[in-house]
Motif scaffolding. Structure first.
Motif, short mmCIF file in Angstrom:
data_model
loop_
_atom_site.label_atom_id
_atom_site.label_comp_id
_atom_site.label_asym_id
_atom_site.label_seq_id
_atom_site.Cartn_x
_atom_site.Cartn_y
_atom_site.Cartn_z
N HIS A 198 0.79 -1.22 0.00
CA HIS A 198 0.00 0.00 0.00
C HIS A 198 0.83 1.29 0.00
O HIS A 198 0.90 1.96 -1.02
CB HIS A 198 -0.99 -0.03 1.16
N HIS B 53 -4.91 -4.76 -6.06
CA HIS B 53 -4.15 -6.03 -6.02
C HIS B 53 -4.62 -6.98 -7.13
O HIS B 53 -5.42 -6.59 -7.98
CB HIS B 53 -4.24 -6.69 -4.64
N GLU B 68 -6.86 -10.42 0.09
CA GLU B 68 -7.53 -9.13 -0.10
C GLU B 68 -7.99 -8.96 -1.54
O GLU B 68 -9.06 -8.42 -1.81
CB GLU B 68 -6.57 -8.00 0.30
N HIS B 123 -10.01 -1.41 -1.40
CA HIS B 123 -9.09 -2.20 -0.58
C HIS B 123 -9.87 -2.81 0.58
O HIS B 123 -10.97 -2.37 0.89
CB HIS B 123 -7.98 -1.31 0.00
#
Ligand SMILES: [Zn+2]
Lengths: 219, 292
Positions: A198, B53, B68, B123
């Protein structure tokens, strides 16, 4: 009946084995002697009394996403980059304590901290290279924090958690090193895209006040 | 010795970053062409979803080894369905089965081509609580554009700067809608890709476990929790597409031109420089980096 030549061969081989064993034993002894001697000769470092001093850590809390300045008494080396290294190592260590408000797995986090004066000047040969970038424009001192990959890989993955760690490092540098104006991150000496999926590690961060809650103690 | 090592490391880092920047800027040039001219027409019914992702990059691990990347995809498909039934066109940067996910730069490229009314980056995580809404940590342009400079290319890493105000407005709208649905939401800024590269009102949403008094927290893997969030977001986006925040602002000039705006420009044209101020895109200020 065993032939004579076989008996002779047997005794010759036995002798050779014995000889080799003796040589090996002697070799071992010599090595041990050498090592012990070497250890004896190792000079002990002179005892240095480093007085502990008051530093400020910008501690993150996952509960409310806050960064708070707290005071700690620790002994720091005198050389500046070593100071920054020790301070950041201490900061991350705080997060591995039980009941930490921003838990991070224990273990070495910061491999090294380098301090560089900006702007960087390109070398004559690098005509047309764009590596110049912002590092040739920015001024002031920049800290390059080289993190351990084991630390980044085990860091909690998430925007909130990773951002708080970055803010905590920046806030701590801001509180203790007014001359450091920028910070970049490396992981095991290489650039890496994110802390753990992140927070952006490819950019140059401005070292600013990241605290968003009244300090505990001074400031 | 130490100094040399430091210089070596920084050179290495800079060189690689420079390479990335150059590549990104080339991509940016291809997709957004220099500065956004007088107006940046916004497609009011278009929403870009970016399920973060994917592929080998799984993101965080939630609950019993749930990646995730799978949660973000699940939320995105729920949101896509909800938005489509409400008259939106939805562009997604990742679909199920995509074995080779796009980089964040490539995702931003897709988003920037659409002139979307909103870009939502999704996310999910196992820590924290509630829904976290993040916008870029770039500063909004706070100075008048340099009128003599002509069009100045927007740096890839500051593409979002012209949309910072709209993104903040969007985040507030989403947060209010979540609040009304009794889903606690917090606002913040975060240094995450591709927020700074997006030319649209952009918000990253991170689903954390939903705390409940006297009961165990509901993880982000919970389908019902996901649907509640999706419903609230849909309500907010329906209101957002008619929001005045999407109309061009004189000093930001990032929205599409409406007839009202055209009239304003025509009126201002008479006064010369004032007209130029309204029509010229802002010169983005140097990227203000560092989380605030
Ligand atoms: Zn994520």
């Amino acid at each position: 009946m065993i032939p004579r030549y076989q008996r002779v061969l047997f005794w010759i081989l036995s002798g050779a084995i014995l000889l080799m064993a003796l040589v090996l034993l002697r070799g071992c002894e010599q090595t041990r002697e050498k090592l012990t001697r070497h250890r004896d000769e190792t000079p002990l470092s002179a005892p240095v009394v480093t007085p502990s001093e008051t530093v400020q850590l910008a501690l993150a809390s996952d509960t409310d996403g806050s960064i708070t300045l707290v005071e700690r008494e620790i002994a720091l080396p005198s050389e500046k980059s070593a100071r920054a290294h020790a301070l950041l190592a201490r900061l991350i260590a705080e997060y591995s304590y039980k009941n930490s408000a921003h838990p991070i797995e224990s273990g070495p986090a910061v491999d090294d901290v380098f301090l560089i004066d900006l702007p960087l000047h390109s070398h004559s040969g690098a005509v047309g290279s764009d590596f110049s970038g912002e590092l040739q424009v920015l001024t002031g001192q920049m800290a390059v924090v080289n993190l351990h990959e084991a630390f980044t890989d085990h860091h909690t993955s998430g925007i909130e958690s990773e951002t708080l760690t970055i803010k905590s490092i920046i806030g701590t540098l801001y509180a203790n090193f007014p001359e450091i104006q920028h910070v970049r991150f490396l992981v095991d000496g290489r650039s890496r895209e994110t802390l753990n999926g992140h927070a952006d590690l490819l950019r140059t961060y401005a070292v600013v006040n990241t605290t968003n809650k009244p300090a505990q103690g001074v400031r | 010795m130490r100094k040399h090592a430091a210089v070596l490391l920084v050179t290495l880092a800079s060189a690689s970053t420079a390479a990335i920047t150059v590549r990104a800027q080339t991509q940016a040039a291809a997709s957004i062409k220099a500065n956004a001219p007088a107006g940046w027409p916004i497609n009011h019914t278009l929403v870009v979803l970016d399920p973060a992702h994917g592929g080998t990059e799984g993101g965080a691990v939630l609950g019993d080894h749930v990646a995730e990347k799978d949660i973000t995809l699940a939320v995105a498909s729920k949101l896509r369905a909800a938005l489509s039934t409400n008259g939106f066109n939805v562009v997604s940067t990742r679909d199920a089965g995509g074995s080779d996910p796009l980089s964040t730069d490539q995702r931003a490229e897709i988003a920037n081509r659409t002139h979307a009314a909103a870009c939502i980056v999704l996310h999910a995580t196992a820590t924290g609580s509630g829904v976290h809404l993040y916008t870029s940590d770039l500063q909004a342009p706070n100075q008048d554009p340099d009128l003599t400079a002509g069009f100045v290319p927007i740096p890839w890493d500051a593409a979002q700067s012209g949309f910072v105000r709209q993104s903040a407005d969007l985040a507030v709208s989403l947060s209010t809608a979540l609040g009304k649905a009794h889903l606690p939401a917090t606002l913040g800024q975060a240094p995450i890709r591709p927020l700074n590269n997006l030319m649209c009102p952009a918000v990253a949403i991170e689903l954390s476990p939903l705390a409940a008094p006297g009961a165990a927290a509901t993880p982000a893997t919970d389908g019902n929790y996901q649907q509640q969030v999706v419903n609230a977001l849909t309500v907010a986006l329906r209101a957002w597409r008619d929001s005045p925040a999407l109309l061009p602002v004189a000093d930001a000039s990032t929205g599409g031109q409406t007839s009202a705006q055209s009239k304003a420009i025509a009126a201002a044209e008479a006064t010369g420089r004032a007209a130029a101020k309204v029509r010229t895109s802002p010169t983005p200020p140097p990227a203000q980096k560092g989380p605030q």
